[in-house]
Design a protein around this motif. Structure first.
Motif, short mmCIF file in Angstrom:
data_model
loop_
_atom_site.label_atom_id
_atom_site.label_comp_id
_atom_site.label_asym_id
_atom_site.label_seq_id
_atom_site.Cartn_x
_atom_site.Cartn_y
_atom_site.Cartn_z
N PRO A 221 0.87 -1.24 -0.09
CA PRO A 221 0.06 0.08 0.08
C PRO A 221 0.70 1.26 -0.03
O PRO A 221 0.40 2.55 -0.12
N ASP A 222 2.10 0.99 0.43
CA ASP A 222 3.13 2.38 0.26
C ASP A 222 3.74 2.41 -0.86
O ASP A 222 4.77 3.33 -0.68
N TYR A 223 3.36 1.75 -1.98
CA TYR A 223 4.23 1.83 -3.21
C TYR A 223 3.44 3.08 -3.88
O TYR A 223 2.55 2.95 -4.64
N PHE A 224 4.03 4.31 -3.77
CA PHE A 224 3.38 5.61 -3.90
C PHE A 224 2.98 5.84 -5.37
O PHE A 224 1.71 6.26 -5.58
N SER A 225 3.88 5.37 -6.28
CA SER A 225 3.69 5.35 -7.72
C SER A 225 2.51 4.90 -8.24
O SER A 225 1.94 5.10 -9.16
N ALA A 226 2.12 3.81 -7.38
CA ALA A 226 1.01 3.05 -7.99
C ALA A 226 -0.26 3.85 -8.08
O ALA A 226 -1.24 3.76 -9.02
N TYR A 227 -0.40 4.94 -7.04
CA TYR A 227 -1.64 5.65 -6.92
C TYR A 227 -1.89 6.59 -8.33
O TYR A 227 -2.71 6.47 -8.87
N ALA B 298 -4.63 6.15 -11.00
CA ALA B 298 -5.68 7.21 -11.03
C ALA B 298 -5.73 7.66 -12.55
O ALA B 298 -6.87 7.73 -13.47
N GLN B 299 -4.54 7.38 -13.03
CA GLN B 299 -4.61 7.86 -14.63
C GLN B 299 -5.09 6.90 -15.56
O GLN B 299 -5.52 7.30 -16.48
N ILE C 195 -6.62 9.08 -6.54
CA ILE C 195 -5.66 9.95 -6.07
C ILE C 195 -5.66 10.69 -4.76
O ILE C 195 -4.60 10.99 -4.12
N LYS C 196 -6.91 10.61 -4.32
CA LYS C 196 -6.96 11.02 -3.03
C LYS C 196 -6.70 10.20 -2.02
O LYS C 196 -5.82 10.40 -0.91
N GLU C 197 -6.77 9.07 -2.10
CA GLU C 197 -6.10 8.13 -1.47
C GLU C 197 -4.57 7.80 -1.38
O GLU C 197 -3.97 7.86 -0.50
N GLY C 198 -4.04 8.18 -2.48
CA GLY C 198 -2.65 8.27 -2.89
C GLY C 198 -2.12 9.49 -1.86
O GLY C 198 -0.97 9.40 -1.24
N ILE C 199 -2.61 10.51 -1.76
CA ILE C 199 -2.48 11.78 -1.27
C ILE C 199 -2.27 11.47 0.40
O ILE C 199 -1.41 11.76 1.01
#
Length: 417
Positions: free
Chosen positions: A234-240, A244-245, A260-264
């Motif tokens: 879940p902390d592989y940030f680039s995935a979000y 989203a894209q 993307i909100k989840e990523g933020i």
């Protein structure tokens, strides 16, 4: 428990004090072959000073042993003692069977210094001596990949992969996926990522597969891999952002904003997440939310042009001209290149009736917007109202050239005759 076993246990447990306490006994009581093995283990676990003591001792006992010179030189390079390391390497003659290792060590050194051409020369010399040596071929492929010669690197990786699946701890199918992705050959990269994932699953492999699928416009597949990645780490940030894209490309803007909100929430310091959140908020008709995200992106990077440009576009469309001008003037003070914002600045100054500044920015914007009829229309009428008829005539001609079938521009041009 014998000394060798105690030392190995201490190394594996990372017990530096025990290692140092045992080192003297190892030097005095352990046979050279075991000393050499322990030195290698110390290097692998990062105990370089202690390993160097052993290698230095072995060199003293066996001063003519070429392999010890190479090992010591490699270790000294890792410790930043390049001069001594090079002295050892240069003392080894070309007639020695280990000379290709010398060339490879020199190539590694020059590669670390950024002297890629010299590094490649040394590798080529080694390959002239041992043209079929996989480790040398792999080292050259790694260098070629680092300097961006991806197709050449791929050929070497393929050649090695014919005879072995793994070399130097690297699975070649994974390296082929990476090199094709780095070179923009995303269809080939995707094929190798899927092959690699048949053997094992890792966050990097899942991201590579998702990214390659996205670039191949396989957005549902990209979503599947990105979701698997998010579940695994879940902390592989680039995935979000990628996830989203992918949703956005399928025009599921609501889901894209949600992701993307989840990523933020996971990474509050990534300006790209805030920018994309701003854009998705606009797509979801949430201009106030969009503005907040964009301002947060700019707070993280005051020169983040794409975020600034998007924010200024919002402010301009809402005719919040004082805020546009305030932002432009702050950028001017910071000596920031705001040329991309010139058209917005010109319009805001025009609406605020600061015609002198509006004219300055219209002139700047004209260079980049000569092919934009909407901008030219605003500019030509501004010039007419400001009494600059000769310049207005030039802009009118440009409008006619762009839209020859538009009678309004023909009529406008005739008014100057």
């Amino acid at each position: 428990m014998d000394i060798e076993k105690k030392m190995i246990d201490a190394i594996q447990q990372g017990d530096l004090k025990e290692i140092q306490d045992l080192l003297g006994d190892v030097l005095l009581k352990v046979n050279p072959d075991m000393q050499y093995e322990i030195a290698g283990l110390l290097i692998n676990f990062g105990f370089l000073d202690e390993a160097d003591e052993l290698l230095e001792h072995l060199q003293y006992v066996f001063p003519d042993e070429v392999q010890l010179k190479i090992d010591r030189a490699t270790l000294l390079m890792e410790r930043g003692e390049e001069d001594q390391a090079l002295e050892y390497l240069m003392s080894i003659g070309k007639e020695e069977p280990e000379y290709p290792q010398v060339l490879l060590a020199l190539a590694d050194y020059y590669q670390m210094q950024g002297l890629y051409e010299v590094a490649e020369q040394r590798m080529n010399e080694a390959l002239e001596i041992l043209p079929d040596e996989p480790l040398l071929q792999f080292a050259k492929a790694e260098l070629l990949m680092e300097i961006g010669r991806f197709s050449e690197a791929a050929r070497l990786y393929h050649s090695i992969n014919k005879d072995t699946e793994e070399i130097a701890g690297v699975r070649l199918v994974e390296r082929l996926a990476e090199v094709y992705r780095a070179g923009g050959a995303f269809e080939e990269a995707y094929e190798f990522y899927t092959q690699a994932l048949e053997n094992q699953t890792s966050p990097d492999l899942l991201f590579g597969a998702a990214y390659s699928a996205f670039q191949c416009q396989m957005y549902e597949t990209a979503i599947r891999y990105a979701e698997d990645l998010k579940t695994l780490d879940p902390d592989y940030f680039s995935a979000y952002l990628l996830l989203a894209q992918s949703h956005a490309m399928l025009e599921d803007n609501k889901k894209a904003l949600e992701v993307i909100k989840e990523g933020i929430m996971r990474d509050e310091y990534d300006k790209e997440l805030y920018l994309f959140a701003g854009k998705m908020s606009l797509k979801n008709n949430l201009p106030n939310e969009a503005e907040q995200y964009l301002r947060q992106a700019i707070a993280l990077d005051s020169e983040y042009m794409e975020a600034i440009l998007t924010l200024v576009s919002i402010l301009s469309n809402e005719e919040r001209d004082e805020e546009v001008v305030e932002l432009i003037e702050q950028l001017e003070k910071d000596d920031f290149d705001w040329s991309s914002l010139s058209a917005f600045a010109a319009l805001s100054y025009d609406r605020l009736e600061n015609f002198k500044r509006a004219y300055e920015f219209y002139k700047l914007a004209y260079t980049e917007h000569k092919e934009d009829p909407l901008f030219l229309e605003k500019y030509v009428y501004f010039l007419i109202e400001d009494g600059k008829r000769m310049e207005a005539q030039q802009v009118a001609r440009q409008l006619v050239a762009l839209q020859p079938d538009e009678p309004a521009w023909q009529d406008l041009l005739q008014t100057f005759e």
